[in-house]
Enzyme design. Sequence first.
Site, PDB file in Angstrom:
ATOM      1  N   CYS A 111       1.026  -1.261   0.034  1.00  0.00           N
ATOM      2  CA  CYS A 111      -0.096   0.117  -0.117  1.00  0.00           C
ATOM      3  C   CYS A 111       0.895   1.139  -0.051  1.00  0.00           C
ATOM      4  O   CYS A 111       1.514   1.502   0.827  1.00  0.00           O
ATOM      5  CB  CYS A 111      -0.939   0.035   1.188  1.00  0.00           C
ATOM      6  SG  CYS A 111      -1.653   1.536   1.187  1.00  0.00           S
ATOM      7  N   HIS A 160      -2.130  -4.024 -11.001  1.00  0.00           N
ATOM      8  CA  HIS A 160      -2.749  -2.890 -11.625  1.00  0.00           C
ATOM      9  C   HIS A 160      -3.052  -3.026 -13.042  1.00  0.00           C
ATOM     10  O   HIS A 160      -2.152  -3.472 -13.901  1.00  0.00           O
ATOM     11  CB  HIS A 160      -2.152  -1.653 -11.422  1.00  0.00           C
ATOM     12  CG  HIS A 160      -1.895  -1.466 -10.029  1.00  0.00           C
ATOM     13  ND1 HIS A 160      -2.879  -0.561  -9.092  1.00  0.00           N
ATOM     14  CD2 HIS A 160      -0.737  -1.698  -8.994  1.00  0.00           C
ATOM     15  CE1 HIS A 160      -2.640  -0.611  -7.661  1.00  0.00           C
ATOM     16  NE2 HIS A 160      -1.248  -1.300  -7.773  1.00  0.00           N
ATOM     17  N   GLU A 187     -10.121  -0.664  -6.232  1.00  0.00           N
ATOM     18  CA  GLU A 187      -9.055  -1.397  -5.330  1.00  0.00           C
ATOM     19  C   GLU A 187      -9.749  -2.833  -4.873  1.00  0.00           C
ATOM     20  O   GLU A 187     -10.885  -2.709  -4.350  1.00  0.00           O
ATOM     21  CB  GLU A 187      -8.601  -0.771  -3.955  1.00  0.00           C
ATOM     22  CG  GLU A 187      -7.825   0.345  -4.254  1.00  0.00           C
ATOM     23  CD  GLU A 187      -7.005   0.643  -3.106  1.00  0.00           C
ATOM     24  OE1 GLU A 187      -6.095  -0.107  -2.610  1.00  0.00           O
ATOM     25  OE2 GLU A 187      -7.069   2.043  -2.762  1.00  0.00           O
ATOM     26  N   CYS A 216      -4.836   5.751  -4.193  1.00  0.00           N
ATOM     27  CA  CYS A 216      -4.027   4.491  -4.215  1.00  0.00           C
ATOM     28  C   CYS A 216      -2.698   5.017  -4.623  1.00  0.00           C
ATOM     29  O   CYS A 216      -2.561   5.260  -5.716  1.00  0.00           O
ATOM     30  CB  CYS A 216      -4.594   3.464  -5.025  1.00  0.00           C
ATOM     31  SG  CYS A 216      -3.892   1.773  -5.141  1.00  0.00           S
ATOM     32  N   GLY A 234      -1.350   2.594  -7.287  1.00  0.00           N
ATOM     33  CA  GLY A 234      -2.054   2.587  -8.450  1.00  0.00           C
ATOM     34  C   GLY A 234      -1.605   3.930  -9.208  1.00  0.00           C
ATOM     35  O   GLY A 234      -1.653   3.890 -10.336  1.00  0.00           O
TER      36      GLY A 234
END
Length: 278
Positions: free
Chosen positions: A71, A162, A211, A220, A223
Amino acid sequence: MKFSKMHGTGNDYVYVNGFEEQIENPHEVAIKVSDRHFGIGADGLIIIMPSEVADFRMRMFNADGSEGKMCGNGTRCIGKYVYDNKLTDKKVVTLETLGGIKTLQLQVEADKVVSALVDMGEAILSSSLIPVASALPEFINQPLLIANTEYKVTCVSMGNPHAIVYVADVDAIEIEKVGPLFENNALFPERINTEFVRVIDATNIQMRVWERGSGETLACGTGACASVVASVLNGFCAYDTPVRVHLRGGILEITYKKDGRVLMQGPATHVFDGEISL
């Protein structure tokens, strides 16, 4: 259980000091604390733990209880947590994640961390490693049919997978309908995080994210990194040039280096501390 609520550009998690708190069932705890009506309210749970290979180790769990590998926004908040709470006095901190070891450079004002620059490591483009169920060695600007609409998709892993999709109007996307169709598509054996991106210019892009395990979030970090990598690969942005990613929760600055590394700069914000009975 004592906890801190923190967020990075609106991507909020419940943070627990794993040096002091022992959580036997983190998957169940993540579901409970993430609930925005009956719990604390968060995109998930992050536990800060000892590490044998770095300064600290993180475990992160999505709102549905599934464990994630990384994360990006969470890494910055961990940097703030460990410095502000005197778990370290270092302004360069290493963090062990399931997506590899990340290096954080902490920006400190008045003895508190306000932001962090994170070396996210190298972007992974190999289809088999992302993973994408494709015979193509890399999945860049490839067609994918979702609900009778063909999207051009570029896939990147930043320690988690992703799919980046370019659209003319990010705000018009019915993300709660389309997001789950991407997330659970057979092309993605470990599910996928999906970024819907509009290119503003060579140094600015707009992004919304769905997500896996959490639904739409305000930001994100991984992301945003993956979106800039994809934007360079597709010729919209340039290597070694900071790109501002405009998210619903704020702005992150991402640089895709020519050597493959990705740098992420962004804020880390403490909201409140508390204690909850499990």
